[in-house]
Design a protein around this motif. Structure first.
Motif, PDB file in Angstrom:
ATOM      1  N   TRP A   1       2.498 -10.389   4.732  1.00  0.00           N
ATOM      2  CA  TRP A   1       2.847  -9.084   4.169  1.00  0.00           C
ATOM      3  C   TRP A   1       3.031  -8.107   5.319  1.00  0.00           C
ATOM      4  O   TRP A   1       2.165  -7.990   6.185  1.00  0.00           O
ATOM      5  CB  TRP A   1       1.752  -8.589   3.231  1.00  0.00           C
ATOM      6  N   LEU A   2       4.174  -7.433   5.333  1.00  0.00           N
ATOM      7  CA  LEU A   2       4.470  -6.499   6.406  1.00  0.00           C
ATOM      8  C   LEU A   2       4.788  -5.119   5.848  1.00  0.00           C
ATOM      9  O   LEU A   2       5.642  -4.965   4.963  1.00  0.00           O
ATOM     10  CB  LEU A   2       5.652  -6.991   7.237  1.00  0.00           C
ATOM     11  N   GLU A   3       4.113  -4.121   6.372  1.00  0.00           N
ATOM     12  CA  GLU A   3       4.404  -2.734   6.037  1.00  0.00           C
ATOM     13  C   GLU A   3       5.679  -2.296   6.752  1.00  0.00           C
ATOM     14  O   GLU A   3       6.150  -2.955   7.679  1.00  0.00           O
ATOM     15  CB  GLU A   3       3.228  -1.840   6.453  1.00  0.00           C
ATOM     16  N   PRO A   4       6.276  -1.181   6.352  1.00  0.00           N
ATOM     17  CA  PRO A   4       7.481  -0.691   7.037  1.00  0.00           C
ATOM     18  C   PRO A   4       7.244  -0.529   8.541  1.00  0.00           C
ATOM     19  O   PRO A   4       6.243   0.064   8.968  1.00  0.00           O
ATOM     20  CB  PRO A   4       7.740   0.654   6.367  1.00  0.00           C
ATOM     21  N   GLY A   5       8.135  -1.126   9.339  1.00  0.00           N
ATOM     22  CA  GLY A   5       8.028  -1.021  10.783  1.00  0.00           C
ATOM     23  C   GLY A   5       6.973  -1.897  11.423  1.00  0.00           C
ATOM     24  O   GLY A   5       6.827  -1.918  12.645  1.00  0.00           O
ATOM     25  N   GLU A   6       6.237  -2.659  10.638  1.00  0.00           N
ATOM     26  CA  GLU A   6       5.145  -3.467  11.172  1.00  0.00           C
ATOM     27  C   GLU A   6       5.658  -4.791  11.729  1.00  0.00           C
ATOM     28  O   GLU A   6       6.611  -5.377  11.216  1.00  0.00           O
ATOM     29  CB  GLU A   6       4.110  -3.743  10.085  1.00  0.00           C
ATOM     30  N   SER A   7       5.002  -5.258  12.784  1.00  0.00           N
ATOM     31  CA  SER A   7       5.260  -6.575  13.356  1.00  0.00           C
ATOM     32  C   SER A   7       3.967  -7.368  13.392  1.00  0.00           C
ATOM     33  O   SER A   7       2.892  -6.801  13.609  1.00  0.00           O
ATOM     34  CB  SER A   7       5.827  -6.456  14.778  1.00  0.00           C
ATOM     35  N   LYS A   8       4.081  -8.677  13.178  1.00  0.00           N
ATOM     36  CA  LYS A   8       2.916  -9.552  13.263  1.00  0.00           C
ATOM     37  C   LYS A   8       3.286 -10.822  13.998  1.00  0.00           C
ATOM     38  O   LYS A   8       4.399 -11.342  13.843  1.00  0.00           O
ATOM     39  CB  LYS A   8       2.395  -9.913  11.871  1.00  0.00           C
ATOM     40  N   GLU A   9       2.344 -11.302  14.786  1.00  0.00           N
ATOM     41  CA  GLU A   9       2.489 -12.625  15.373  1.00  0.00           C
ATOM     42  C   GLU A   9       1.896 -13.647  14.416  1.00  0.00           C
ATOM     43  O   GLU A   9       0.803 -13.445  13.881  1.00  0.00           O
ATOM     44  CB  GLU A   9       1.750 -12.720  16.710  1.00  0.00           C
ATOM     45  N   ILE A  10       2.614 -14.719  14.187  1.00  0.00           N
ATOM     46  CA  ILE A  10       2.083 -15.809  13.378  1.00  0.00           C
ATOM     47  C   ILE A  10       2.133 -17.085  14.197  1.00  0.00           C
ATOM     48  O   ILE A  10       2.949 -17.220  15.132  1.00  0.00           O
ATOM     49  CB  ILE A  10       2.849 -15.998  12.064  1.00  0.00           C
TER      50      ILE A  10
END
Length: 842
Positions: free
Chosen positions: A786-795
């Protein structure tokens, strides 16, 4: 005549209650439901003349045959007849409302038959009890346990010449019953078994619980697009809870055939084209249906079908020939069955097709060799409907007697519907079949009856009070809604979605599925079909005022309507945006519903052409049970939402997505062809010796079509969102790993849109070289985030030896050292990639 009506009817085998819902918007609509035998009926043509109603309807299990409804209405009553194929004309006299619940008056009667304090037996105790009972049975009585008889003259195939079920059960010539949908019918037949049969052995009651019992969930092809194993497991657990309350203990599902040909109607029952994802879904379904223990009376036996290769029917034609290599059988079609067996499935059902020239029902190589000896399956193997008798029709056996011997020798425990196994005692006595074959089969059947607790409490599943608690209850409807939202796939969106729920804009809601309740799909037997939420109702309930909804059916599913296109064009001309609701009726997919053409029917195509020509933004909403050819629509409409058959809450789920209350997250599990000439088209195909590349695309002597692309229109894994997800910085923690070590893959996923959303990041691996040719890529993992606006995540993903393994004629199941490519992305086509190498230390 507007509103709900009910009437009682007498058939040769049971009493039925029919419920009719007459509605009117721009025209009249009629919805039909029945109980206790839920007959899924959809109306094809409706005529109203004053107080007179005449309709023709169909049902998926009797294609090409019409149900005829002819009624005359008064203020509070109606009379007329309903004509059912195979049954005839049923005179009906009815009144307003839905009438009384049949189960309510039955609760106290059955309660006294159930036992208190029954505990689960140990495996050792069960084995001892099975041997003791087996020793008391005559040869004929043993064989009697190997028959499954239909509960009535209702048939899913050719009519079966047999004695009535009451007689067969009383004489000990039946061990299980198919299709006793009514809890009172289950009670009636179980009483005969435990009070009149020679050894008082209780019956198993079987039914096809494919995507819900009374609360209907999305069809399996739809729910596979959720990629949500927990939600699928919960859907199956709810289905088991509802079905077991009505006495069903043994499911004829899940169907876990891999499907690569959308012409085959039964793709609607499966998880699509990928064996890895299909294996995860098979496991989730078994765990959902069976729970932690089969002794729990709110669980049912899961039966894996159809073993094996049924999804590879030539030409996509049901029941047709299958011709597979062993490598394809093992690498593509077998993994979901292995996963289901490892999850503890209590039963397996054979496929109708042949393999290596032998009908599967008679194949010792497949049933005894692969299924039992290699995979270790020790549960009950049941034939599909009539497939033992069909060994003769295939041409392998000359007589039913020989067919029975072949099936029994192949370890087929139960013959469904037909009576070929009546030859088994004679075959044993003459020495053509060892009695130990019969003993082993009956052991497996009796063992299952003990595990279910039936031998100690034959009436424990007959719980009409739980029907009132569970069937179509609010909690189950909410679960159906949530899975329906997750199952829809946004195929295209050029900015037309989401719609504005509030404001002054007007929406033309056009098409045969704009206000249809035919949203449940095939293989469901709900008594609550008339409660299905339509798309019109969903939008209205979502806050779009009815004066903003300009409704026009435009046409029927397959036939034009007088003035229909003109009314649709008029509505579109007055609107700011058009929602065009098109698709297939429920009987156009499922068993015995193969199609030569997977275009939308011509009547709908003509309607679409006229509406698109108006020039307003058009959102196509599809209701269907298979991938369709959508090239014309892809080029001309602004958005396409694939909703499949989403179940009881379909209208609410679709409306939530259209208005933006739910951000779509579904991903395709089956590719959509750009043209029918490509079929079968699937992402995990083999490389050819002359592949198409960017450099040689203009050349002639390569593997391509002269008049179209090789690639599908929408590939496996495709699915848009109102968010925008981007992948970058794919990194490996090493370029080479060995043996049982692991390789860690890291990638950054970003949401560049102003709306939060859920993404399914998919990992694929390509084996560059092998002892046999390997697919261009294979799904080996996925992550939901799940990503919020403008959010980045490493998976991160981990790759191990097992992710590289495959079957080859020379090496069996093994990973082979060499070079690989890993891909991570939003679909099988849109990925970032890196290379690595693996070697076996040994």
């Amino acid at each position: 005549m507007i509103g709900l009506w009910h009437a009682m009817a007498e058939t040769p085998s049971m009493k039925l209650k029919f419920i009719f819902r007459v509605s009117k918007k721009a025209g009249y609509t009629l919805d039909v439901a029945s109980e206790p035998l839920a007959i899924p009926i959809h109306v094809k043509k409706l005529e109203i003349d004053g107080s007179r109603l005449h309709a023709t309807a169909g049902a998926f299990w009797m294609p090409g045959q019409d149900i005829v409804i002819d009624f005359s209405f008064e203020e509070e009553s109606f009379s007329g007849e309903l004509v059912l194929p195979g049954i005839g004309a049923l005179p009906l006299q009815g009144a307003r409302g839905t009438g009384p619940k049949a189960a309510a008056g039955f609760i106290e009667e059955v309660r006294s038959y159930r036992k208190e304090g029954v505990t689960e037996r140990s495996a050792e105790d069960i084995e001892a009890a099975v041997e003791e009972l087996l020793g008391r049975l005559s040869l004929e009585e043993k064989v009697g346990q190997m028959f499954q008889v239909p509960a009535s003259n209702f048939s899913f195939g050719n009519a079966v010449a047999t004695d009535p079920p009451e007689k067969l059960i009383a004489e000990g010539r039946a061990g299980s019953v198919l299709g006793a949908f009514d809890v009172s019918r289950v009670f009636e037949l179980q009483k005969i078994a435990v009070e009149q049969s020679p050894h008082r052995i209780p019956l198993l009651f079987n039914a096809d619980i494919i995507h819900g019992a009374q609360t209907i969930f999305p069809v399996p092809l739809a729910w596979s697009c959720s990629w949500d194993m927990n939600a699928i497991k919960e859907a199956c657990a709810i289905a088991a809870r509802e079905a077991s309350a009505s006495g069903t203990v043994y499911n004829h599902g899940p169907m876990i055939d891999v499907g690569r040909d959308p012409r085959w109607g039964r793709v609607v029952e499966g998880a699509g084209e990928d064996p890895y994802l299909g294996s995860l879904i098979a496991k989730a379904q078994v765990e959902g249906f069976q729970g932690d223990t089969l002794f729990d009376p709110e669980t049912i036996v899961a039966c894996l079908k159809h073993f094996i290769g049924y999804g590879a029917a030539e030409g996509g034609r049901d029941y047709n020939t299958v011709d597979l290599s062993e490598a394809t059988l093992r690498n593509v079609y077998l993994p979901p069955f292995q996963a289901g067996i490892e999850a503890g499935a209590g039963s397996v059902m054979n496929a109708f097709n042949i393999y290596e020239g032998v009908p599967v029902a008679a194949s010792e190589k497949l049933l005894e060799g692969v299924l039992r000896e290699e995979l270790g399956f020790d549960g009950v193997l049941i034939s599909d409907y009539g497939s033992v008798q069909e060994i003769v029709e295939h041409g392998l056996a000359e007589t039913e007697r020989e067919a029975a011997r072949l099936a029994a020798q192949a370890t087929m425990d139960i013959e469904m519907a037909t009576r070929s196994y009546e030859y088994l005692p004679q075959l044993v006595r003459e020495g053509s079949l060892a009695e130990s074959v019969i003993d082993d089969a009956v052991r497996r059947i009796l063992r299952l009856k003990f595990r279910l607790g039936l031998m100690d409490d034959p009436f424990r599943y007959i719980r009409p009070e739980k029907e009132l608690d569970y069937h179509f209850c609010a909690e189950h409807l909410q679960a159906s809604l949530e899975l329906a939202r997750k199952s829809a796939v946004l195929l295209k969106n050029d900015g037309a979605l989401p719609l504005a729920a509030n404001g002054d804009s007007r929406i033309a809601l056009i098409g045969p599925f704009a206000d249809s309740r035919d949203l449940l799909g095939p293989w469901q037997f709900s008594r609550y079909g008339y409660e299905t939420v339509t798309l019109y109702e969903g939008l209205r309930d979502n806050g779009i005022a009815e004066e903003r909804l300009l409704y026009a059916a435009g046409c029927g599913v397959t036939e034009p309507l007088d003035g229909g296109i003109e009314a649709a064009v008029a509505a579109a001309s007055k609107a700011d945006v058009v929602v065009l609701a098109l698709g297939e009726s429920s009987d156009m997919s499922g068993e015995a519903a193969s199609r030569l053409s997977i275009d939308l029917p011509e009547a709908q195509q003509r309607l679409a052409e006229a509406v698109v020509a108006v020039g307003k933004p058009v959102v196509l909403v599809l209701t269907n049970g298979r991938p369709l050819v959508l090239g014309w629509f892809h080029e001309r409409v602004d958005a396409i939402l694939e909703t499949w058959f989403l179940g009881s809450q379909a209208g609410h789920a679709i409306a939530d997505i259209l208005t933006g209350d739910y951000n779509p997250s579904g991903k395709l599990t089956m590719s959509f062809p750009a043209h029918q000439g490509q079929i079968p088209v699937y992402y995990n195909h083999f490389r050819t010796g002359r592949p198409v590349t960017d450099a040689n695309a203009g050349s002639k002597f390569i593997s391509k079509y002269l008049d179209g692309p090789n690639e599908p229109l929408y590939p496996f894994g495709h699915g848009l969102s109102y968010s925008r997800f981007e992948y970058k910085d794919l990194r490996l923690d090493r370029e080479m790993f060995a043996g049982d070590d692991k390789l860690t893959v890291t990638v950054t996923v970003s949401n560049s849109a102003p709306l939060a959303g859920e993404e399914t990041a998919q990992l694929y691996i390509q084996d560059r070289h092998g002892s046999i040719v390997r697919p261009v890529k294979e799904l080996k993992g996925y992550r939901k985030l799940w990503l919020e606006p403008g959010e980045s995540k490493e998976i991160t993903f981990e790759i191990r030896r097992s992710d590289l393994a495959f079957w080859s004629p020379a090496g069996g199941y093994a990973a082979e050292a060499g070079k690989f490519v890993v891909y991570v992305g939003t679909s099988s086509k849109e990925t970032v990639s890196a290379e690595f190498e693996w070697k076996d230390r040994d």
